[in-house]
Design a protein around this motif. Structure first.
Motif, PDB file in Angstrom:
ATOM      1  N   VAL A  12       0.870  -1.191   0.000  1.00 29.79           N
ATOM      2  CA  VAL A  12       0.000   0.000   0.000  1.00 29.79           C
ATOM      3  C   VAL A  12       0.900   1.231   0.000  1.00 29.79           C
ATOM      4  O   VAL A  12       1.554   1.540   1.000  1.00 29.79           O
ATOM      5  N   GLY A  13       0.990   1.901  -1.148  1.00 28.03           N
ATOM      6  CA  GLY A  13       1.878   3.059  -1.306  1.00 28.03           C
ATOM      7  C   GLY A  13       3.168   2.630  -1.974  1.00 28.03           C
ATOM      8  O   GLY A  13       3.961   1.896  -1.390  1.00 28.03           O
ATOM      9  N   CYS A  14       3.333   3.062  -3.224  1.00 29.44           N
ATOM     10  CA  CYS A  14       4.524   2.640  -3.982  1.00 29.44           C
ATOM     11  C   CYS A  14       5.355   3.867  -4.355  1.00 29.44           C
ATOM     12  O   CYS A  14       5.648   4.107  -5.518  1.00 29.44           O
ATOM     13  N   GLY A  15       5.708   4.663  -3.344  1.00 32.77           N
ATOM     14  CA  GLY A  15       6.574   5.820  -3.572  1.00 32.77           C
ATOM     15  C   GLY A  15       8.029   5.389  -3.494  1.00 32.77           C
ATOM     16  O   GLY A  15       8.375   4.280  -3.893  1.00 32.77           O
ATOM     17  N   ALA A  33       2.517 -10.029  -6.401  1.00 31.79           N
ATOM     18  CA  ALA A  33       2.647  -8.705  -5.771  1.00 31.79           C
ATOM     19  C   ALA A  33       1.516  -7.830  -6.280  1.00 31.79           C
ATOM     20  O   ALA A  33       1.401  -7.587  -7.479  1.00 31.79           O
ATOM     21  N   VAL A  34       0.679  -7.394  -5.356  1.00 29.34           N
ATOM     22  CA  VAL A  34      -0.414  -6.480  -5.709  1.00 29.34           C
ATOM     23  C   VAL A  34      -0.126  -5.147  -5.021  1.00 29.34           C
ATOM     24  O   VAL A  34       0.291  -5.113  -3.852  1.00 29.34           O
ATOM     25  N   VAL A  35      -0.323  -4.061  -5.771  1.00 29.58           N
ATOM     26  CA  VAL A  35       0.054  -2.732  -5.278  1.00 29.58           C
ATOM     27  C   VAL A  35      -1.150  -1.805  -5.338  1.00 29.58           C
ATOM     28  O   VAL A  35      -1.833  -1.746  -6.363  1.00 29.58           O
ATOM     29  N   VAL A  36      -1.398  -1.094  -4.234  1.00 34.19           N
ATOM     30  CA  VAL A  36      -2.392  -0.007  -4.271  1.00 34.19           C
ATOM     31  C   VAL A  36      -1.617   1.293  -4.328  1.00 34.19           C
ATOM     32  O   VAL A  36      -0.850   1.606  -3.404  1.00 34.19           O
ATOM     33  N   GLU A  37      -1.780   2.025  -5.415  1.00 28.33           N
ATOM     34  CA  GLU A  37      -1.028   3.272  -5.597  1.00 28.33           C
ATOM     35  C   GLU A  37      -1.783   4.149  -6.584  1.00 28.33           C
ATOM     36  O   GLU A  37      -1.963   3.765  -7.745  1.00 28.33           O
TER      37      GLU A  37
END
Ligand SMILES: NC(=O)c1ccc[n+]([C@@H]2O[C@H](COP(=O)([O-])OP(=O)(O)OC[C@H]3O[C@@H](n4cnc5c(N)ncnc54)[C@H](OP(=O)(O)O)[C@@H]3O)[C@@H](O)[C@H]2O)c1
Length: 269
Positions: A12-15, A33-37
């Protein structure tokens, strides 16, 4: 790929920090890999290798992560966390948010296994240092998984007391800034002594980077490496007499760390 692949992970957050972790997991090998961004630019380099969604509502319905990594800004925490409470039954939550306590995250998630960690920016090149603390609900297997995930960006150390994360934040979290300040000041001092700007910049950068690499490669203490550069009655000894005066670095560095530690305590919530 090295070793067994990592289990499914939700980021959660791919900065800067989240992206550095994801890069490490992908290099190691990860089942999913699942990303919430929400910022599409942040995840461009991971296209085809990670599944990216802009918010928690659009997560794949079948997805059951073994770990949820919280790499959003601390100020987003209260709004964001409740949407992930549904994963608390099966997943360990690993937060790298500065100053956000395990008990507050636990409450927002309605009861969860929470690891709190403090990384630093050399994580971006796999040379970070992360200090982590496991909440009481975290099992041995969950701690081992958190360790594997955090180790994707460098070294990991575990501590028992959460309060230690305040001095950790001051020393290793903020530490790269102090080292970069040294490079800035060396460059400026060289220019003041008449060295051309370009050369001053190259000298300062290479000296800081090379000294760090030497320290990393050497079994010697930092003090021994310092003494090895310091000939009796020589030029370095003269400079160190200024820096090591009791009113100079021996006083200022502990004061700076104390100020940062206090600020970390003030910001904790
Ligand atoms: N950088 C450091 O030196 C450092 C050191 C130790 C710990 N940390 C911690 O690491 C965390 C991340 O820092 P960072 O430097 O990586 O920050 P960052 O680059 O700003 O990354 C945060 C990312 O989260 C995204 N985001 C915002 N709202 C979101 C939401 N609701 N769901 C999912 N993603 C969302 C942001 O997108 P937008 O840009 O669109 O808002 C951004 O891409 C912070 O909590 C910080 O305290 C950082």
């Amino acid at each position: 790929m090295t070793g067994d692949p990592l289990p499914p992970v939700l980021l959660v957050g791919c900065g800067k920090m989240g992206g550095a972790l994801l890069k490490g997991w992908l290099a190691h090998g990860i089942l999913r890999a699942v990303v919430v961004e929400p910022a599409t630019v942040a995840t461009k380099e991971f296209a085809g290798r990670a599944e990216v969604v802009p918010d928690a509502e659009r997560l794949p319905a079948d997805f059951t992560p073994a770990a949820v990594i919280l790499a959003i800004k601390p100020q987003e925490m209260a709004n964001v966390l409740p949407a992930y409470a549904r994963f608390a039954k099966n997943a360990v939550f690993v937060s790298i948010m500065a100053g956000r306590t395990i008990s507050v995250m636990d409450a927002l998630l309605g009861g969860a296994s929470v690891v709190r960690a403090m990384p630093n920016t050399p994580a971006a090149i796999g040379q970070g240092f992360t200090v982590a603390v496991a909440g009481r609900a975290v099992s041995a297997d969950q701690k081992a998984l958190a360790d594997r995930l955090l180790a994707a960006t460098g070294e990991v150390a575990w501590v028992e007391g959460e309060s230690l994360l305040d001095p950790v934040t001051a020393v290793s979290g903020g530490g790269p800034a102090y080292v970069f300040l040294l490079a800035e000041l060396l460059e400026k001092a060289a220019v003041d002594q008449g060295v051309p700007q370009d050369l001053a910049r190259r000298m300062a950068r290479a000296t800081v980077a090379g000294s760090g690499a030497l320290l990393a490669a050497s079994p010697e203490d930092a003090g021994a490496l310092r003494q090895a550069v310091t000939s009796p009655k020589g030029t370095t000894e003269r400079a160190l007499a200024v820096l090591m005066d009791k009113e100079a670095w021996p006083k200022l560095v502990p004061e700076a760390i104390d100020a940062a530690t206090h600020r970390s305590r003030e910001l904790a919530s």
